[in-house]
Design a protein around this motif. Sequence first.
Motif, short mmCIF file in Angstrom:
data_model
loop_
_atom_site.label_atom_id
_atom_site.label_comp_id
_atom_site.label_asym_id
_atom_site.label_seq_id
_atom_site.Cartn_x
_atom_site.Cartn_y
_atom_site.Cartn_z
N THR A 1 0.84 -1.18 0.00
CA THR A 1 0.00 0.00 0.00
C THR A 1 0.88 1.24 0.00
N ARG A 2 0.65 2.13 -0.95
CA ARG A 2 1.46 3.35 -1.07
C ARG A 2 0.71 4.51 -0.43
N LEU A 3 1.39 5.16 0.54
CA LEU A 3 0.79 6.27 1.29
C LEU A 3 1.50 7.58 0.98
N PRO A 4 0.82 8.71 1.25
CA PRO A 4 1.51 10.00 1.16
C PRO A 4 2.71 10.01 2.11
N ALA A 5 3.75 10.72 1.75
CA ALA A 5 4.99 10.74 2.51
C ALA A 5 4.80 11.16 3.97
N GLU A 6 3.82 12.02 4.24
CA GLU A 6 3.64 12.52 5.60
C GLU A 6 2.89 11.56 6.53
N LEU A 7 2.38 10.46 5.99
CA LEU A 7 1.65 9.50 6.81
C LEU A 7 2.51 8.27 7.10
N ILE A 8 2.24 7.64 8.23
CA ILE A 8 3.03 6.50 8.70
C ILE A 8 2.26 5.20 8.51
N ARG A 9 2.95 4.23 7.94
CA ARG A 9 2.36 2.89 7.75
C ARG A 9 2.16 2.24 9.12
N PRO A 10 0.93 1.82 9.45
CA PRO A 10 0.69 1.16 10.73
C PRO A 10 1.50 -0.14 10.85
N ALA A 11 1.97 -0.44 12.04
CA ALA A 11 2.76 -1.65 12.28
C ALA A 11 1.97 -2.91 11.95
N SER A 12 0.66 -2.85 12.06
CA SER A 12 -0.18 -4.02 11.79
C SER A 12 -0.23 -4.38 10.30
N TRP A 13 0.31 -3.52 9.45
CA TRP A 13 0.30 -3.78 8.01
C TRP A 13 1.52 -4.59 7.58
N ALA A 14 1.99 -5.47 8.35
CA ALA A 14 3.20 -6.24 8.07
C ALA A 14 3.24 -6.88 6.75
#
Length: 94
Positions: free
Chosen positions: A81-94
């Motif tokens: 999943t590609r997110l905007p640079a300012e957002l953080i990938r949740p740890a649950s998205w392993a």
Amino acid sequence: MPPIRPATDVHAAVTVLARLPIRRSIPRADLGGAGLGGADLTEAWLGAANMTQAGIEGADLSNARGLTQEQVNSARGDRRTRLPAELIRPASWA
């Protein structure tokens, strides 16, 4: 692993809906629980959209506008999943 691609008609519908202009009298989308895996949501306005449990595995939200960390945290994504640079990938998205 190649990205998961939704059916062509689903992809087209989501793309059109996500790019609609903002209108104060029209509420934003309720994408809660929607299967958006592999969708191209670049340039989509997602401000105020309900993303609770939305499946965005492999989706491209890299240039989505109005997307918040709270929305990201409530969705189901993965490492693709590609997110905007300012957002953080949740740890649950392993």
